[in-house]
Each structure stands twice: as C-alpha cells, then as structure tokens.
Enzyme design. Structure first.
Site, mmCIF file in Angstrom:
data_model
loop_
_atom_site.group_PDB
_atom_site.id
_atom_site.type_symbol
_atom_site.label_atom_id
_atom_site.label_comp_id
_atom_site.label_asym_id
_atom_site.label_seq_id
_atom_site.Cartn_x
_atom_site.Cartn_y
_atom_site.Cartn_z
ATOM 1 N N ARG A 61 1.170 -1.224 0.492
ATOM 2 C CA ARG A 61 -0.194 -0.101 -0.229
ATOM 3 C C ARG A 61 1.031 1.623 0.332
ATOM 4 O O ARG A 61 1.992 1.407 0.276
ATOM 5 C CB ARG A 61 -1.240 -0.044 1.449
ATOM 6 C CG ARG A 61 -1.729 -1.089 1.142
ATOM 7 C CD ARG A 61 -2.639 -0.190 2.688
ATOM 8 N NE ARG A 61 -1.803 -1.602 4.145
ATOM 9 C CZ ARG A 61 -2.467 -2.140 4.992
ATOM 10 N NH1 ARG A 61 -3.034 -1.566 5.530
ATOM 11 N NH2 ARG A 61 -1.166 -2.470 5.594
ATOM 12 N N LYS A 84 1.882 1.951 7.713
ATOM 13 C CA LYS A 84 2.613 0.772 8.741
ATOM 14 C C LYS A 84 3.190 1.788 10.092
ATOM 15 O O LYS A 84 4.200 2.648 8.701
ATOM 16 C CB LYS A 84 3.235 -0.577 8.842
ATOM 17 C CG LYS A 84 1.862 -1.146 7.347
ATOM 18 C CD LYS A 84 1.103 -2.021 8.196
ATOM 19 C CE LYS A 84 0.660 -2.452 9.529
ATOM 20 N NZ LYS A 84 -0.298 -2.604 10.937
ATOM 21 N N HIS A 128 -0.943 1.033 16.368
ATOM 22 C CA HIS A 128 -0.700 -0.679 17.459
ATOM 23 C C HIS A 128 0.358 -0.694 17.945
ATOM 24 O O HIS A 128 0.966 -1.068 17.718
ATOM 25 C CB HIS A 128 -0.308 -1.618 16.440
ATOM 26 C CG HIS A 128 -1.847 -0.945 14.616
ATOM 27 N ND1 HIS A 128 -2.709 -1.541 15.379
ATOM 28 C CD2 HIS A 128 -1.537 -1.115 13.812
ATOM 29 C CE1 HIS A 128 -3.973 -1.752 14.550
ATOM 30 N NE2 HIS A 128 -3.090 -1.226 13.481
ATOM 31 N N GLU A 149 -5.077 3.880 13.824
ATOM 32 C CA GLU A 149 -6.261 3.364 14.744
ATOM 33 C C GLU A 149 -6.829 3.985 16.126
ATOM 34 O O GLU A 149 -8.110 3.310 16.803
ATOM 35 C CB GLU A 149 -5.364 2.139 15.149
ATOM 36 C CG GLU A 149 -4.654 1.939 16.254
ATOM 37 C CD GLU A 149 -3.449 2.426 16.231
ATOM 38 O OE1 GLU A 149 -2.507 1.900 16.692
ATOM 39 O OE2 GLU A 149 -3.057 2.899 14.845
ATOM 40 N N SER A 166 -10.705 -1.668 8.781
ATOM 41 C CA SER A 166 -11.667 -3.384 8.937
ATOM 42 C C SER A 166 -12.513 -3.753 8.100
ATOM 43 O O SER A 166 -12.367 -4.965 8.243
ATOM 44 C CB SER A 166 -11.855 -2.898 10.483
ATOM 45 O OG SER A 166 -11.788 -2.000 11.397
ATOM 46 N N SER A 201 -21.354 -14.501 23.164
ATOM 47 C CA SER A 201 -20.311 -14.745 23.294
ATOM 48 C C SER A 201 -20.000 -14.868 24.864
ATOM 49 O O SER A 201 -19.782 -13.644 25.689
ATOM 50 C CB SER A 201 -19.596 -13.610 22.552
ATOM 51 O OG SER A 201 -17.922 -14.417 22.854
ATOM 52 N N ALA A 212 -6.973 -9.976 14.546
ATOM 53 C CA ALA A 212 -5.985 -9.079 15.414
ATOM 54 C C ALA A 212 -4.819 -9.273 15.535
ATOM 55 O O ALA A 212 -4.704 -8.460 16.862
ATOM 56 C CB ALA A 212 -7.746 -9.496 16.838
ATOM 57 N N ASP A 241 -2.361 -7.953 14.597
ATOM 58 C CA ASP A 241 -1.877 -6.262 14.811
ATOM 59 C C ASP A 241 -1.778 -5.550 15.645
ATOM 60 O O ASP A 241 -1.277 -4.697 16.394
ATOM 61 C CB ASP A 241 -1.595 -5.783 13.537
ATOM 62 C CG ASP A 241 -3.283 -5.575 13.300
ATOM 63 O OD1 ASP A 241 -4.086 -5.926 14.837
ATOM 64 O OD2 ASP A 241 -3.949 -4.659 12.781
#
Length: 375
Positions: A21, A80, A101, A123, A139, A225, A273, A275
């Site tokens: 990207r 990133k 992250h 994020e 996402s 859940s 998940a 990352d």
C-alpha cells in the site's frame, strides 16, 4: 496550486514485508495542496498500488529520490508503523501520522518516545460515540479478506481439512465461527455467508447482534459470547476468524490454547487481531510471503497487514478516510487537535511522553494529558 502555508508532507515507500500500500493517492495530494501543504513522494512509492510517479506529478506532488528525502519533511504520512531501519529518521520536529498499534509493537513505542517526535495513530482516532473512522476501512477490507484466506487454507493441498466453504448438494458447508461483530467481524461474516458457509457470529454486545439479525434475517446465526459458548463453537468450527479489538489496547485473548487443542485436525484460524497482539493464544504474527503455520493440528493464518494483499483497493479506501484528518494536521499542525476531539485521541506520543490513556495503560507507561504535552 494553493499557496504553501501548511506543513511539508513526505510520503515514503512502505518497507514492511510484503506491504504494497501507499499512504496517499493523487487526489489526496491535490487536497493537501488546497490545504496549503506541499507534498513530497518517494519515487516508486505508489507502484504496487498501480499509481505511477507521473500520476503524482500531475497532481502537483514533487517526486524525491530516496526515503531520506521523504522523511526529511515536517510531516510524514505512512501506512504501517516505522520499521527498525526507519527509527533513525525520527526526530523532535517530526509529526508522524500512520497506523502504530503500539500495544503490539512496544519497541516502536520506545523509539517514538526516545525521538520526542509527535506520533498520531490512525487506529486511535475515536469519535465521541466510540467509532474508529480511520480503522474502519482497513477493518472492512481485512474482514472481507479473512474468509477468502480461510477458504484457501481449508483446501487439503494447503494443509486444511479439505472442506469447501459452500459445501455441495447433500453435503454440509463449512462451519465458520466469527469472534467479534465489529467492522471486521460483520464483514467477515457477510462474505462467508455469501460463500454459502454456515456462519456463527459471536459478540458480547447484544445490540450489535440484533443489528446483524435485522440486516441478514437469520442467514447469519448470532450467538452471545462467553467462555462456554466460545469453547463449544471453536471445537465445532472448520474456520475460526478472530475479530476482537479494543482501541489502543492489546486484543483480549478469547481463544485459549486448550480450546485450540479441541479443534478438528486441519481446521483453520485466521486471527485478524494479530496486529493488536492477537485474540487467539496460539497466534504469532506472520507475513504474506509465509502466512501460515501449524500448531496442535490447526492451521494458523496471522498476517499483520492483511489489507496489503489488495493494495489498490486498500490504498484508495484508506485515503478516503484519512485525508480530512491529514489535511487538518497539514494545515494547522498539532493545533488541529484543539478543535477535533476525535483527532486528539489519535495523538499517542508527544515530546517523549504517552498522550493516549489506553496506549499508556497497554505499555505500562505514565499517561500525560495532550494539552500538557503540547505546552
């Protein structure tokens, strides 16, 4: 071209493994110029997203030959987190805007804090109602990719159980368990259902499950859940897709190693998940060039930059979302945070301190209010 009164913005080539990207489209460049910024794109940065240097030139960007030139600008926009070889570019007068992250990459946090740069994370840009507008597009892409990747590795020659997602007349389809009904999970469930799989979507948020029920009218089975329900569902699954996220924090472990041991031989886990540390205890990050490993007879797919597999789609989806925020920072610098609470939440590191409370908690570091750090 608009007069240059804003920051100079650098767009370097992404160097993370198999990351194709780029953080800016030509239309994005035009918008930044209208905001008064100047844009410097590293030669070849957009090639893997089917964007040529000439496309950038035509939009008003300056093409620079090296990463050093791109990183030399007042603001750098990436996709990133900085890689170790890029740490030397970090400096106090730099504003970096990218996915960080930091809960999953504490070494990156250490480098950002040591450099005293201003680091803004896509994020953790979070609106008052809890939406994550700059995480949402990736996402959605990752969620839509997850069933495709799972389907590939369910094939026997890839090590899987040899199960076709949609089954065949008289033969049951694959059972797909999706953990989390946020943007990743809902999109994953939607695509898996479109592939004619039997889909179980699990979440603690019953309102979210009601929403999915209203949209899909029973085509996707929704389940509350909890530890017991997850334990039973995972044991019966052909494919488990982990889609659990807590903004700024490490993803909670929802699937334990003991649960993985109960899975069918050749079943597949796709941990989107990863990352953020992963929501399956047995996952560790992999790369597009070597995406899977086997543990306890289960195939684990845990690529940390899944949307990088489809860079043309991902680049445009990302820029559509990030551009208004990038333009505000390019126009006004850190002062833009004063008028936008969502953007203020994106500031993770300023002048050597952590300015996002959730990130500080995940890193075990003191939290400093953004206004204090900027002062």
């Amino acid at each position: 071209m608009a007069s240059t009164t804003g920051l100079s913005v650098g767009v370097p080539t992404e160097i993370k493994s198999s990351e194709s990207r780029v953080s800016m489209t030509p239309d994005g460049v035009r918008e930044l110029l209208r905001a008064g910024a100047s844009v410097f794109v590293q030669a070849g940065a957009g090639e893997n997203s089917a964007i040529s240097d000439d496309d950038y030139r035509a939009s008003g960007a300056t093409i620079v030959p090296t990463a050093v030139d791109a990183w030399a600008q007042q603001m750098v926009v990436k996709v990133k987190e900085p890689q170790e070889s890029e740490f030397s570019y970090l400096r106090p007068d730099l504003t970096l805007f990218t996915y960080l992250h930091l809960a999953a990459y504490p070494k990156v946090a250490d480098a950002l804090l040591a450099s005293k740069c201003t680091a803004i994370a896509y994020e953790t840009v979070e609106t008052a109602n809890g939406a994550l507008p700059l995480l949402a597009p990736m996402s959605e892409v990752a969620g839509r990719l997850a069933p495709q990747m799972g389907a590939q590795f369910l094939e026997r020659h890839r090590g899987g159980r040899g199960v076709l997602m949609g089954g065949a007349p008289g033969v049951r389809p694959a059972r797909v368990v999706v953990l989390g009904a946020g943007n990743v999970g809902w999109n994953a469930a939607w695509i898996a259902a479109g592939m004619e799989a039997e889909v179980w979507l699990m979440d603690k948020n019953l309102d979210r499950l009601r929403y999915v029920d209203q949209i899909h009218r029973g085509r996707i089975l929704t389940l509350a859940s909890n530890h017991g329900s997850v334990e039973r569902a995972v044991a019966e699954a052909d494919l488990v897709i982990g889609a659990v996220l807590v903004a700024g924090l490490r993803a909670p472990v929802v699937v334990s190693e003991d649960m993985v041991r109960t899975m069918k031989p050749g079943a597949v886990i796709v941990d989107v998940a990863v990352d953020q540390g992963g929501c399956v205890e047995t996952t560790h990050e992999t790369k597009h060039t070597d995406p899977v490993y086997e543990l306890h007879g289960v195939i684990h797919y845990a690529v940390g930059n899944m949307p990088g597999a489809v860079p043309f789609t991902s680049t445009y989806a990302l820029t559509n979302a990030t551009l208004p925020y990038i333009a505000d920072v390019a126009r006004s610098g850190a002062a833009a945070a004063a008028d936008d609470g969502a953007l203020a939440n994106g500031f993770n590191c300023v002048s050597g301190v952590v300015t996002n409370e959730a990130v500080a908690k995940s890193l075990g570091r003191p939290f400093v209010e953004l206004a204090t750090a900027l002062a």
